[in-house]
Motif scaffolding. Structure first.
Motif, short mmCIF file in Angstrom:
data_model
loop_
_atom_site.label_atom_id
_atom_site.label_comp_id
_atom_site.label_asym_id
_atom_site.label_seq_id
_atom_site.Cartn_x
_atom_site.Cartn_y
_atom_site.Cartn_z
N ALA A 96 0.82 -1.12 -0.02
CA ALA A 96 0.14 0.11 -0.02
C ALA A 96 0.91 1.15 -0.03
CB ALA A 96 -1.01 0.15 1.28
N ARG A 97 0.18 2.24 -0.30
CA ARG A 97 1.16 3.92 -0.07
C ARG A 97 0.19 4.21 1.31
NH1 ARG A 97 1.91 3.28 -6.20
NH2 ARG A 97 4.15 2.94 -5.98
N CYS A 98 1.06 4.79 2.14
CA CYS A 98 0.42 5.20 3.18
C CYS A 98 0.92 6.74 3.75
CB CYS A 98 1.10 4.40 4.49
SG CYS A 98 0.49 4.92 6.10
N GLY A 113 13.06 -3.01 -3.68
CA GLY A 113 11.98 -3.71 -4.36
C GLY A 113 11.17 -2.76 -5.25
N THR A 114 11.45 -2.95 -6.51
CA THR A 114 10.71 -1.86 -7.37
C THR A 114 11.10 -2.29 -8.84
OG1 THR A 114 10.36 0.50 -8.41
CG2 THR A 114 12.36 0.05 -6.95
N ILE A 115 10.27 -2.12 -9.68
CA ILE A 115 10.42 -2.77 -10.96
C ILE A 115 11.37 -1.53 -11.70
CG2 ILE A 115 8.85 -4.12 -11.54
CD1 ILE A 115 7.44 -1.86 -13.23
N ASP A 116 11.56 -0.33 -11.25
CA ASP A 116 11.99 0.99 -11.72
C ASP A 116 13.72 0.89 -11.92
OD1 ASP A 116 9.56 3.29 -10.98
OD2 ASP A 116 9.45 1.75 -12.29
N ASN A 117 14.28 0.05 -11.08
CA ASN A 117 15.63 0.09 -10.89
C ASN A 117 15.96 1.53 -10.49
OD1 ASN A 117 17.95 -1.73 -10.82
ND2 ASN A 117 18.57 -0.59 -12.70
N VAL A 167 6.61 2.32 -21.71
CA VAL A 167 6.76 1.47 -20.52
C VAL A 167 7.06 2.24 -19.18
CG1 VAL A 167 8.10 -0.30 -22.05
CG2 VAL A 167 9.53 1.63 -20.98
N MET A 168 6.85 1.49 -18.15
CA MET A 168 7.03 2.40 -16.86
C MET A 168 8.20 2.84 -16.54
SD MET A 168 4.62 0.12 -14.12
CE MET A 168 2.67 0.29 -14.23
N GLY A 169 8.41 3.67 -15.49
CA GLY A 169 9.53 4.38 -15.25
C GLY A 169 9.43 5.91 -15.24
N ARG A 170 8.95 6.58 -14.01
CA ARG A 170 8.47 7.84 -14.02
C ARG A 170 9.80 8.97 -14.14
NH1 ARG A 170 4.34 7.61 -9.13
NH2 ARG A 170 5.89 5.94 -8.50
N HIS A 171 10.80 8.39 -13.13
CA HIS A 171 11.95 9.40 -13.45
C HIS A 171 13.22 8.72 -13.68
CE1 HIS A 171 9.18 11.70 -11.09
NE2 HIS A 171 9.11 10.71 -10.04
N ALA A 226 10.01 5.87 -22.17
CA ALA A 226 9.61 5.78 -20.81
C ALA A 226 8.41 6.81 -20.49
CB ALA A 226 11.00 6.25 -20.00
N GLU A 227 7.60 6.31 -19.53
CA GLU A 227 6.66 7.13 -19.43
C GLU A 227 6.76 8.65 -18.71
OE1 GLU A 227 3.75 5.94 -15.97
OE2 GLU A 227 5.77 4.74 -15.03
N GLY A 228 8.04 8.67 -18.00
CA GLY A 228 8.41 10.16 -17.57
C GLY A 228 9.60 10.66 -18.79
N GLY A 235 1.62 -0.65 -19.41
CA GLY A 235 1.14 -0.41 -18.26
C GLY A 235 1.34 -1.42 -16.95
N HIS A 236 0.68 -1.87 -16.31
CA HIS A 236 0.85 -2.62 -15.00
C HIS A 236 1.14 -4.22 -15.59
CE1 HIS A 236 -0.61 1.08 -13.24
NE2 HIS A 236 -0.33 0.54 -12.13
N VAL A 237 1.00 -4.68 -16.56
CA VAL A 237 1.47 -5.76 -16.96
C VAL A 237 3.05 -6.02 -16.61
CG1 VAL A 237 2.27 -5.49 -19.30
CG2 VAL A 237 1.31 -7.86 -18.70
N GLN A 238 3.72 -4.82 -16.58
CA GLN A 238 5.20 -4.85 -16.27
C GLN A 238 5.05 -5.09 -14.86
OE1 GLN A 238 7.13 -1.37 -18.59
NE2 GLN A 238 4.78 -0.88 -18.46
N ARG A 239 4.36 -5.11 -14.11
CA ARG A 239 4.41 -5.18 -12.56
C ARG A 239 4.36 -6.72 -12.13
NH1 ARG A 239 3.27 -0.15 -10.13
NH2 ARG A 239 1.92 -1.33 -8.50
N GLY A 240 3.76 -7.43 -13.11
CA GLY A 240 3.21 -8.82 -12.92
C GLY A 240 4.36 -10.02 -13.35
O1 F6P Z 1 7.35 2.57 -8.95
C1 F6P Z 1 6.96 1.51 -9.77
C2 F6P Z 1 5.82 1.95 -10.58
O2 F6P Z 1 5.53 0.76 -11.38
C3 F6P Z 1 6.38 2.93 -11.86
O3 F6P Z 1 6.89 2.61 -12.68
C4 F6P Z 1 4.90 3.53 -12.10
O4 F6P Z 1 5.16 4.79 -12.68
C5 F6P Z 1 4.18 3.53 -10.78
O5 F6P Z 1 4.64 2.48 -10.03
C6 F6P Z 1 2.66 3.28 -10.85
O6 F6P Z 1 2.10 3.44 -9.58
P1 F6P Z 1 0.70 2.96 -9.37
O7 F6P Z 1 0.73 1.31 -9.36
O8 F6P Z 1 0.02 3.37 -7.99
O9 F6P Z 1 -0.47 3.37 -10.47
#
Ligand code: F6P
Ligand code: ADP
Length: 329
Positions: free
Chosen positions: A75-77, A128-132, A172-176, A225-227, A258-263
């Motif tokens: 979660a984000r808190c 632990g984050t896919i962004d490296n 692909v993901m990667g804001r910064h 990259a999204e950012g 999108g979020h397929v990269q997180r799974g």
């Molecule tokens: O920090 C990892 C990350 O997947 C980023 O690459 C992406 O921009 C962000 O989380 C997406 O956040 P959320 O899952 O809250 O939409």
């Protein structure tokens, strides 16, 4: 107290990442192996503040090594960003008899761990984050799986781009941090890789594509990259694809992964690194050492002071970026 059985907590926080379960499994098994008690805290710092935790045994973490996501949820808190929230977290750790905490997450989660450490609860961070995008570590748990997922998806896209002589513009993901785009871009033979770290000009991209068209190349992958940072204000994939088509005549289509990269099932590298990091985190807590982050540096698992780690600045792999540009002509 001498002889008292040590209790540690473990939580996953921020964006989830494949391999987090491997890290959780290693923390739980290593701690029990060393005679400790383990509390699994659900949903990151939110779960800590809600006392949402469960005692873990060796069987609590079976059949999870191969699964993406996190059995402890995440979660984000926002509450934990305030001192009052961290103070409440400290009190709950004391109330629950938690002698140390392993925090598996990204930079933000490490800041929470830093704040808790400064209040006297020994914390160990695992990246632990896919962004490296964690400056103190050459590698973060989730990154290898994410770039392999992107590669598999883009290999599929290449089939249709080839059949239609098209350009696929892939976000692909990667804001910064553009590492997912950079590494997956090289793996997929992208003609151009657009990143937050290197401002791009759409005219330069189009000119390069026109030069490669002259050599007979007929289909293209452009990784974004999204950012992304742009010098001409064109930053979303739709406008990038439109601008490419207008300038080159190559029909262009967009895909946002999108979020397929997180799974997905974590790769072997992910599982091994996460397991080693989990074990090292427990070793440190067993020795009464806290306020550290376990990181990967030059292919070794080491630990750094959490404040030192958070003050580090990320270095961009410009050489790798230049190589990607040179070998995609
Ligand atoms: O920090 C990892 C990350 O997947 C980023 O690459 C992406 O921009 C962000 O989380 C997406 O956040 P959320 O899952 O809250 O939409
Ligand atoms: P990540 O850990 O992947 O970077 P976030 O940036 O969302 O993800 O941070 C995860 C959680 O860590 C936040 O929801 C918050 O609870 C905590 N956190 C983030 N930044 C701070 C901070 N500066 N101080 C204290 N806690 C923080």
């Amino acid at each position: 107290m001498e002889g008292k059985q040590k209790t540690i907590g473990v939580l996953t926080s921020g964006g989830d990442a494949p391999g987090m379960n491997a890290a959780v499994r290693s923390v739980v098994r290593s701690a029990i192996f060393k005679g400790m008690r383990v509390l699994g805290i659900r949903r990151g710092y939110s779960g800590l503040l809600a006392k949402d935790m469960v005692e873990m045994d060796v069987r609590s973490v079976c059949d999870i090594l191969h699964r993406g996501g996190t059995i402890l949820y995440t979660a984000r808190c926002p509450e934990f960003r305030d001192d009052a929230g961290v103070e409440k977290g400290k009190q709950i750790c004391q109330e629950m008899g938690i002698d140390g905490l392993v925090v598996i997450g990204g930079d933000g989660s490490f800041r929470g761990a830093r704040d808790l450490s400064l209040k006297g609860i020994p914390c160990i961070g695992i990246p632990g984050t896919i962004d490296n995008d964690i400056a103190s570590s050459d590698y973060t748990v989730g990154f290898d799986t994410a770039i392999n997922t992107v590669m598999d998806m883009v290999d599929k896209l290449r089939d249709t781009s080839q059949s239609h002589d098209r350009c696929s513009v892939v976000e692909v993901m990667g804001r910064h941090c553009g590492d997912i785009a950079l590494y997956a871009g090289i793996a997929c033979g992208a003609v151009a890789i657009l990143l937050p770290e290197v401002p791009f000009s759409i005219d330069e991209i189009a000119a390069k594509m026109k030069r490669t068209l002259q050599t007979g190349k007929k289909n293209f992958i452009v990784m974004v990259a999204e950012g992304v940072t742009s010098v001409d204000g064109i930053t979303n994939v739709e406008s990038i694809a439109k601008a490419i088509e207008e300038r080159t005549g190559v029909e262009s289509r967009t895909t946002v992964l999108g979020h397929v990269q997180r799974g997905g099932a974590p790769t072997a590298r992910e599982r091994v690194l996460a397991s080693e990091m989990g074990y090292r985190a427990v070793e440190l807590l067993a020795e009464g050492i806290g306020n550290r982050v376990v990181v990967c540096r030059e292919n070794k698992i080491v630990d750094l002071d959490i404040l030192e780690a958070l003050n580090m600045k990320r270095t961009f792999n410009k050489r790798l970026y230049d190589i990607s540009d040179a070998i995609s002509i």
